[in-house]
Enzyme design. Structure first.
Site, PDB file in Angstrom:
ATOM      1  N   HIS A   1      -3.716   4.014  -0.935  1.00 11.83           N
ATOM      2  CA  HIS A   1      -3.914   2.774  -1.694  1.00 11.83           C
ATOM      3  C   HIS A   1      -3.776   1.629  -0.688  1.00 11.83           C
ATOM      4  O   HIS A   1      -2.748   1.497  -0.032  1.00 11.83           O
ATOM      5  CB  HIS A   1      -2.878   2.671  -2.805  1.00 11.83           C
ATOM      6  CG  HIS A   1      -2.694   1.281  -3.315  1.00 11.83           C
ATOM      7  ND1 HIS A   1      -3.753   0.458  -3.624  1.00 11.83           N
ATOM      8  CD2 HIS A   1      -1.588   0.553  -3.555  1.00 11.83           C
ATOM      9  CE1 HIS A   1      -3.282  -0.707  -4.017  1.00 11.83           C
ATOM     10  NE2 HIS A   1      -1.983  -0.687  -3.971  1.00 11.83           N
TER      11      HIS A   1
ATOM     12  N   SER B   1       7.283   5.781  -3.550  1.00 13.98           N
ATOM     13  CA  SER B   1       6.553   4.553  -3.866  1.00 13.98           C
ATOM     14  C   SER B   1       6.518   4.289  -5.376  1.00 13.98           C
ATOM     15  O   SER B   1       6.430   5.227  -6.176  1.00 13.98           O
ATOM     16  CB  SER B   1       5.124   4.712  -3.350  1.00 13.98           C
ATOM     17  OG  SER B   1       4.275   3.825  -4.002  1.00 13.98           O
TER      18      SER B   1
ATOM     19  N   SER C   1       9.437   3.867  -1.191  1.00 17.10           N
ATOM     20  CA  SER C   1       9.312   2.489  -1.682  1.00 17.10           C
ATOM     21  C   SER C   1       9.973   1.499  -0.716  1.00 17.10           C
ATOM     22  O   SER C   1      11.134   1.692  -0.323  1.00 17.10           O
ATOM     23  CB  SER C   1       9.990   2.415  -3.048  1.00 17.10           C
ATOM     24  OG  SER C   1      10.022   1.105  -3.502  1.00 17.10           O
ATOM     25  N   GLY C   2       9.214   0.467  -0.340  1.00 20.05           N
ATOM     26  CA  GLY C   2       9.788  -0.659   0.408  1.00 20.05           C
ATOM     27  C   GLY C   2      10.248  -0.386   1.823  1.00 20.05           C
ATOM     28  O   GLY C   2      10.997  -1.190   2.375  1.00 20.05           O
TER      29      GLY C   2
ATOM     30  N   GLY D   1       0.837  -1.183   0.000  1.00 20.23           N
ATOM     31  CA  GLY D   1       0.000   0.000   0.000  1.00 20.23           C
ATOM     32  C   GLY D   1       0.876   1.239   0.000  1.00 20.23           C
ATOM     33  O   GLY D   1       2.103   1.148   0.119  1.00 20.23           O
ATOM     34  N   ASN D   2       0.249   2.371  -0.169  1.00 21.09           N
ATOM     35  CA  ASN D   2       0.986   3.629  -0.113  1.00 21.09           C
ATOM     36  C   ASN D   2       0.038   4.794   0.149  1.00 21.09           C
ATOM     37  O   ASN D   2      -1.180   4.656  -0.030  1.00 21.09           O
ATOM     38  CB  ASN D   2       1.822   3.851  -1.392  1.00 21.09           C
ATOM     39  CG  ASN D   2       1.181   3.211  -2.595  1.00 21.09           C
ATOM     40  OD1 ASN D   2       0.132   3.665  -3.029  1.00 21.09           O
ATOM     41  ND2 ASN D   2       1.762   2.127  -3.095  1.00 21.09           N
TER      42      ASN D   2
ATOM     43  N   GLU E   1       4.135   3.386  -6.954  1.00 27.64           N
ATOM     44  CA  GLU E   1       2.835   3.827  -7.489  1.00 27.64           C
ATOM     45  C   GLU E   1       2.742   5.357  -7.508  1.00 27.64           C
ATOM     46  O   GLU E   1       1.638   5.921  -7.489  1.00 27.64           O
ATOM     47  CB  GLU E   1       1.682   3.240  -6.660  1.00 27.64           C
ATOM     48  CG  GLU E   1       1.592   1.721  -6.675  1.00 27.64           C
ATOM     49  CD  GLU E   1       1.250   1.119  -8.031  1.00 27.64           C
ATOM     50  OE1 GLU E   1       1.076   1.863  -9.013  1.00 27.64           O
ATOM     51  OE2 GLU E   1       1.196  -0.127  -8.100  1.00 27.64           O
TER      52      GLU E   1
END
Lengths: 211, 207
Positions: free
Chosen positions: A94, A73, A44-45, A28-29, A75
């Site tokens: 998200h 991210s 990210s991550g 998710g983000n 996304e």
């Protein structure tokens, strides 16, 4: 809103995503709009539990350049597209929440029960399937959520967009309940009026698959 | 092994390790497997069988998973934790006994392109154990007919995530059937997502 305020909102929201079971691990983000051109977005991550405000990258949604110690991210283009579509959107999350993910795997537009319509509208649309981070996923999801509070991302999860982060969480919670009700009502219909329970679901599914 | 005992208890407390299942850990090249009938929530170090080359383990204390777990450790050097899960949807899927394919990309990324189902009597049959280990290649779970699934990982955290994601995957397959059916992700894209995730995760783990 200052970048510092936006970063703090994103960090707090990340922890809340985990607490409310809307995502697991680093999935998710979340993003928060700062001004017309910039958003704060989860990196990210990175695990949500240990995120600090200074870890949060600031993304320029027009040229996709960013500042910060970690890259944004995967996304990020999806978030940028949702903000670009509506200047009133100030927070996007998200999620990989359970019931919404099930509806997303069915790739169906889901009619919303009356009690959830004040928050979710009449129907939740499903964006076409695309690989994570792909142009297809970005374009399709931005179109499905345009003018709506939430959309499914086929075989992936859901996206919720709102005027502030609190509202975005309210939408995610309502979405989960609405999808849960839709699944239970559908079960009742296909099972000939059975009440939803673990045993009833197992018994119906095993029987159905054995045919 | 104190840390491992705590991790096993936590898996049982969370309802992820089946109460009648065994848990196995490999540490510094030595395998430890919980004894038959161990109370996983209150496990002690003395409830773990230490498996070494010269071990003389009494069949009375061997859990039924014993030889399957040893075969999996032997075949997959990166796996260090194994446990059997029988969460609600995983158990239902294992009763049906059909291969589960990803409808959600998190299963494709974490668990693999599919999860196959071994026969219920796999534990006592050498040939079936060999087939079952092959069925787990490039995957982090293997269903056992009527008994849930064996979940695996390099660490407790990885094996736990595999169990959580596979439960979600099975729940999705079951519940989309009430909605007229779900859509499976293309196997090639599943494979791609799994490989990308492994690469990304191994890079992060090195940092």
């Amino acid at each position: 809103m200052t970048p510092e305020e936006a970063r703090k909102i994103v960090v707090d929201a990340g922890k809340r995503l985990l607490r409310e079971g809307l995502v697991a691990r680093t999935w998710g983000n979340i993003s928060q709009r700062i001004d017309g051109k910039h958003i704060a977005i989860t990196p990210s991550g990175r695990p949500y539990e240990t995120l600090k405000p200074e870890d949060i990258p600031i993304l320029n949604i027009e040229d996709m350049t960013w500042e910060g110690p970690y890259k944004p991210s995967g996304e990020k283009k999806l978030h940028a597209a949702v903000y670009a579509g509506d200047e009133n959107i100030r927070a996007v999350i998200h999620t990989h929440q359970m019931n919404a993910s099930t509806c997303a795997a069915a790739r169906k537009a889901v009619p919303v029960a009356e009690e959830f319509r004040p928050i979710l509208g009449d129907e939740i649309l499903c964006a076409p399937y695309g690989l994570p981070g792909s142009k297809k996923l970005t374009k399709g999801t931005a179109a499905a959520v345009l003018g709506r509070p939430a959309a499914f991302m086929a075989n992936h999860g859901a996206v919720c967009a709102a005027a502030d982060m609190e509202c975005a969480f309210g939408i995610a919670a309502a979405l989960e309940k609405a999808c849960g009700k839709y699944i239970r009502d559908s079960f009742s219909r296909v099972s000939g009026g059975e009440e939803w329970s673990s045993d009833a679901v197992r018994s119906h599914y095993v029987k159905d698959q054995s045919v | 092994m104190t840390d491992a005992v705590k991790e096993i208890r936590a898996l049982a407390e969370k309802g992820l390790a089946a109460p009648d299942g065994a848990v196995a850990v490999r540490k510094d090249g030595i395998c430890y497997i919980s004894v038959a009938g161990a109370d996983l929530k209150n496990l002690n170090e003395t409830d773990l069988i230490v498996v070494q080359d010269d071990s003389d383990v009494s069949p009375d204390v061997m859990p039924k998973e014993y030889f399957l777990y040893l075969a999996l450790f032997e075949r997959f050097p990166h796996i260090n934790v194994l446990f059997r899960t029988a969460t609600e949807s995983v158990l239902t899927a294992s009763i049906v006994g059909r291969k589960i394919r990803p409808m959600l990309d998190d299963m494709a990324q974490i668990v693999g392109v599919s999860v196959r189902c071994a026969d219920e009597d796999v534990f006592g049959d050498a040939r079936k154990i060999v087939n079952a280990t092959s069925a787990m290649k490039d995957r982090t779970a293997l269903m056992i007919r009527n008994q849930g699934a064996v979940c695996a990982g390099p660490t407790f955290d990885d094996a736990e995530v595999s169990a959580v994601v596979f439960e979600k995957a099975c729940k999705t397959v079951i519940e989309t059937s009430f909605l007229g059916g779900g859509h499976y992700i293309n196997p090639i894209e599943c494979w791609l997502m799994h490989k990308v995730y492994q690469l990304k995760y191994s890079k992060q783990a090195k940092k």
